[in-house]
Design an enzyme around this catalytic site. Structure first.
Site, short mmCIF file in Angstrom:
data_model
loop_
_atom_site.label_atom_id
_atom_site.label_comp_id
_atom_site.label_asym_id
_atom_site.label_seq_id
_atom_site.Cartn_x
_atom_site.Cartn_y
_atom_site.Cartn_z
N ALA A 113 0.87 -1.23 0.31
CA ALA A 113 0.20 -0.48 -0.11
C ALA A 113 1.37 1.68 0.17
O ALA A 113 2.39 0.76 0.27
CB ALA A 113 -0.75 0.76 1.84
N LYS A 114 0.42 2.55 0.08
CA LYS A 114 1.32 3.46 0.22
C LYS A 114 -0.20 4.85 -0.36
O LYS A 114 -1.02 5.04 -0.32
CB LYS A 114 2.31 4.06 -0.94
CG LYS A 114 3.08 4.81 -1.55
CD LYS A 114 4.22 4.28 -0.85
CE LYS A 114 5.47 5.31 -0.49
NZ LYS A 114 6.54 4.83 -0.29
#
Ligand code: NAD
Length: 424
Positions: A113-114
């Protein structure tokens, strides 16, 4: 055609299309079917949030932020949050996919994720930064959590920003949730050993490749680009393992010390001067000549895209260990490969930080603080096993370490995706 987060700037370099093509190439190398490749490439969730902030002046400013979960097939999403004026959905999506690969390469039970906010944090007061962070944390709160998605620091975010996010999510829930973010201060659920873990991972990979290539640490001359959070500890860690650091660069310039840099003298010099330039008895060299200095190992630990075609052609070292994220361009990588220069890719070499985050999260879930020895032993074991596996597979697959690492990451995500099946 795989779904893109945005259709913006189709004619410029697009990090999302770049990572997509890397995953697709790996999928084809592994013989995966097209449907599975499409599932692996496409981000699971993209959340765009408006972040209104009351500035100190009383005016309201609007900012935009994102949180993207690329894959949760192997576990909760994991990845940093960056505050930068150039943040956009394609960049965050590409970085979220990189995290899926990185976590799979070191075989920790996370997806990728980011997140980020398009903002110049240097233009904000501390109070404005706190209000921005808390409003963003509130907006992405439905998506994050210890068993869903666990943010961490990235560009321009630090332990303080993580503390505000942890506090905001905990206030919403009515109880403490330390495991919602990693990279926290020790006092509120951080871990001993987190600072410097990326550099330790780089050092472990460097020692491991020397061992595999039958080369003695004491005969290695190293040049390092960057003397920041990752680069500075490397000078001592590599020297402690017998290597000689003969060149360092920072944003102000580069130096050459053929006899080897003393880590303590350098640390003291940097504390006083604020730069590596002017280190006693060093020869000043143009920053773009760092990688041409007589050396055996080159460690880019500053910016992305620095080892381009031209730098790759004049690279003096025979081993490159990528501490920075994306330091080598696609063409640069081809030139290094054609010259027989071994490259330990970023998804493996700099994964020590995310492994440390995993250990912090595990301690938060356990409610039990590990001793530093346990932390270091497990980091060494995790990184060594990851390196050894990638090394063995690269000999079997007969492709570069980078291509192997991406293929191994994709293979593990594919295995989890297939085992879980397709809901509904
Ligand atoms: P940092 O900001 O602490 O340090 C960056 C260093 O690079 C500084 O010494 C700076 O002077 C130098 N630098 C900047 N421009 C330069 C130039 N043109 N030429 C030479 N040197 C230059 O950053 P960091 O946290 O050490 O991160 C370095 C790299 O490592 C980044 O690519 C980052 O994405 C990657 N990385 C960092 C971590 C981490 O734990 N901090 C984890 C994984 C990857």
């Amino acid at each position: 055609m795989v779904t893109r987060p945005s259709e913006a700037s189709p004619h410029e370099f697009n990090p999302w299309l770049h990572v997509t093509s890397l995953i697709e190439t790996a999928g084809h190398l592994l013989g995966l079917n097209e449907g599975l490749i499409k599932r692996i490439v496409t981000p699971e969730r993209i959340l765009e949030v408006a972040v209104p902030v009351r500035m100190d002046s009383g005016e309201i400013e609007m900012f935009h932020g994102w949180r993207i979960q690329h894959s949760t097939a192997r576990g909760p999403g994991k990845g940093g949050i960056r505050f930068h004026p150039s943040v956009n959905v394609d960049e965050i999506a590409a970085l979220s996919a990189d995290m899926s690969i990185k976590c799979a390469v070191v075989n920790i039970p996370y997806g990728g994720a980011k997140g980020g906010i398009r903002v110049d944090p240097s233009a904000l007061s501390r109070a404005e930064l706190e209000r921005l962070t808390r409003r963003y944390a509130f907006s992405i709160a439905p998506m994050i959590g210890p068993d869903r998605d666990i943010p961490a620091p990235d560009i321009n975010t630090d332990t303080q920003v993580m503390s505000w996010i942890m506090d905001t999510v905990s206030m919403l829930a009515g109880h403490n949730i330390p495991g919602v973010v990693t990279g926290k201060p020790l006092a509120i659920g951080g871990t001993l050993g987190h600072a410097g873990a990326t550099s330790l991972g780089v050092t472990i990979c460097t020692s491991a490749i020397l061992q595999r290539m039958g080369r003695l640490a004491s005969e290695q001359r190293v040049v390092i680009q960057g003397y920041g959070k990752v680069g500075a500890p490397l000078v001592k860690l590599l020297s402690d393992r017998g290597m000689k650091v003969v060149g360092v660069a920072d944003i102000r310039g580069a130096i050459h010390v053929p006899g080897g840099i003393d880590p303590t003298i350098m640390a003291n010099h940097y504390k006083e001067a604020g730069t590596i330039v002017g280190y006693p008895d060093s020869e000043a060299v143009a920053a773009d000549l760092l990688f041409t200095l007589p050396s055996d190992i080159a460690i880019p630990a500053a910016l992305g895209g620095v080892i381009d075609q031209d730098i790759a052609k004049t690279m003096a070292a025979s081993i490159v260990v990528e501490a920075a994220n994306g330091p080598t361009t696609g063409v640069g990588a081809d030139v290094l490969a054609s010259r027989g220069i071994a490259v330990v890719p970023d998804v493996l070499a700099n994964a020590g930080g995310v492994v440390a985050s995993y250990f912090e999260w595990a301690q938060d879930l356990q409610g039990y603080l590990w001793e530093p020895e346990l932390f270091h032993d497990r980091l060494e074991k995790t990184m060594r096993e990851a390196f050894n596996y990638i090394w063995t597979r690269h000999l079997q697959l007969d492709v570069t370490l980078r291509e192997t690492a991406i293929a191994v990451g994709v293979e593990r995500i594919a295995e989890a995706t297939e085992l879980r099946g397709l809901f509904p």
